[in-house]
Design a protein around this motif. Sequence first.
Motif, short mmCIF file in Angstrom:
data_model
loop_
_atom_site.label_atom_id
_atom_site.label_comp_id
_atom_site.label_asym_id
_atom_site.label_seq_id
_atom_site.Cartn_x
_atom_site.Cartn_y
_atom_site.Cartn_z
N TYR A 32 0.73 -1.12 0.07
CA TYR A 32 -0.03 -0.08 -0.01
C TYR A 32 0.68 1.18 -0.01
O TYR A 32 2.08 1.20 0.17
CB TYR A 32 -0.95 -0.05 1.29
CG TYR A 32 -2.25 -0.87 1.06
CD1 TYR A 32 -3.31 -0.55 0.66
CD2 TYR A 32 -1.89 -2.32 1.51
CE1 TYR A 32 -4.31 -1.40 0.48
CE2 TYR A 32 -3.24 -3.32 1.51
CZ TYR A 32 -4.25 -2.58 0.84
OH TYR A 32 -5.55 -3.52 0.64
N GLY A 151 -11.20 -2.31 3.03
CA GLY A 151 -10.93 -1.27 2.16
C GLY A 151 -10.08 -0.06 2.72
O GLY A 151 -10.91 0.29 3.93
N SER A 152 -9.32 0.54 2.21
CA SER A 152 -8.56 1.58 2.95
C SER A 152 -9.64 2.81 3.10
O SER A 152 -9.30 3.59 4.11
CB SER A 152 -7.49 2.20 2.07
OG SER A 152 -6.98 1.19 1.77
N ARG A 169 -2.69 4.14 5.52
CA ARG A 169 -3.27 3.92 4.12
C ARG A 169 -4.75 4.72 4.01
O ARG A 169 -5.37 4.30 2.56
CB ARG A 169 -3.13 2.35 3.82
CG ARG A 169 -4.08 1.47 4.50
CD ARG A 169 -3.94 -0.02 4.43
NE ARG A 169 -4.60 -0.59 5.23
CZ ARG A 169 -6.07 -1.08 4.90
NH1 ARG A 169 -6.53 -0.86 3.63
NH2 ARG A 169 -6.48 -1.93 5.72
N ALA A 196 -6.04 0.05 -7.95
CA ALA A 196 -5.00 -0.24 -7.81
C ALA A 196 -4.01 -0.18 -9.00
O ALA A 196 -2.77 0.07 -8.86
CB ALA A 196 -5.17 -2.17 -7.82
O1 C5P Z 1 -7.82 -0.60 0.16
P1 C5P Z 1 -8.28 -0.78 -1.16
O2 C5P Z 1 -8.60 -2.21 -1.44
O3 C5P Z 1 -9.45 0.35 -1.30
O4 C5P Z 1 -7.49 -0.34 -2.21
C1 C5P Z 1 -7.50 -0.65 -3.71
C2 C5P Z 1 -6.00 -0.76 -4.33
O5 C5P Z 1 -5.44 0.47 -4.20
C3 C5P Z 1 -4.88 -1.56 -3.46
O6 C5P Z 1 -5.03 -2.95 -3.74
C4 C5P Z 1 -3.53 -0.71 -3.56
O7 C5P Z 1 -3.10 -1.48 -4.63
C5 C5P Z 1 -4.08 0.52 -3.74
N1 C5P Z 1 -3.78 1.27 -2.60
C6 C5P Z 1 -2.54 1.83 -2.29
N2 C5P Z 1 -2.45 2.54 -1.10
C7 C5P Z 1 -3.20 3.06 -0.38
C8 C5P Z 1 -4.62 2.71 -0.56
C9 C5P Z 1 -4.97 1.90 -1.90
O8 C5P Z 1 -1.36 1.51 -2.92
N3 C5P Z 1 -3.26 3.69 0.61
#
Ligand code: C5P
Length: 301
Positions: A32, A151-152, A169, A196
């Motif tokens: 992340y 999810g972030s 994140r 991503a």
């Molecule tokens: O957390 P989430 O599943 O919503 O994030 C989707 C994608 O976005 C992650 O798999 C990652 O590749 C990228 N991401 C990241 N850094 C973050 C949030 C998301 O690299 N802080």
Amino acid sequence: MLICQNDGSYEVSAPAKLNLFLEILGKRADGYHELETLMVTVSLHDSLYFRVPETRGISLRNYWCGVQNAGLSGRDLPVGSQNLIVKAAELLLQSTGTTQGAQIDLFKRIPLAAGLAGGSSDAAAALVGLNQLWNLKLSPADLREIGAKLGSDVPFFLAESAAALCRGRGEIIESVKLPSVLHFVIAKPAVGLSTAQVFQHCNPASVPKTAEGMVRSLQCGDLSGIAAQLMNRLGGPAERLCPELNELSKVFARLPVEGHLMSGSGTSYFGLCRHQQQAKHLAGRLTMLGLGSVYAVQTCI
Ligand code: C5P
């Protein structure tokens, strides 16, 4: 997130978000990126309805409401275990040991692959709705901890803040008080981007900017200060992956908005407006230009 009880069923509103500031501080060992982002929730929202099902298990139905150009997979929103709502339900079952079921009806308005976090907001709404439906009595902090696994952006929606500075994140939340409502016009082109993929193509800033100025301007309701601080480090990689964004940016640059920016990982673009009338007027202009789905929105109270 508004909850209404009606004959043992619950309705939860899942708002979209806009990023007014997004800086990438570094790449982490877990893959992340370390962020500093200022997010606001806005009036464009999905609605979720929860009730006890006639048969066992988790069942999700999706109804599109007024989404003209939904995005990547268009009208085929998955309703099985790839959907974050179902993932949220399954995670709740797993972490609490309850064996209850749920019928969930989603009325979808937030476009997909838009940088508006519709899926994350739906997941947060599912945690809130099912916590009520199943009488789990989980605290907001418990829900945020479970949400971070989905999810972030999910913990932000569970913080019930109209605006927040998010770090880590994205899951470390500091609420920011808004003295007045902000108005925006949003355009989401037919093309979408995967979060991503955009993150894969981004580089952390060598000299990172800080959101301090944005926070101060927001707290003072200083519109020109907010406009001057609008910044999204994902804008460059998103534009390289999706040249249509460059065109969209040029269209917004010609509008009489206070400032404009791409939200999150795109492809939604927004303009900061002086008042609701201006947001509605500009939404009409952008619609006439055929730029995709267009919305006049305001920050949630
Ligand atoms: O957390 P989430 O599943 O919503 O994030 C989707 C994608 O976005 C992650 O798999 C990652 O590749 C990228 N991401 C990241 N850094 C973050 C949030 C998301 O690299 N802080």
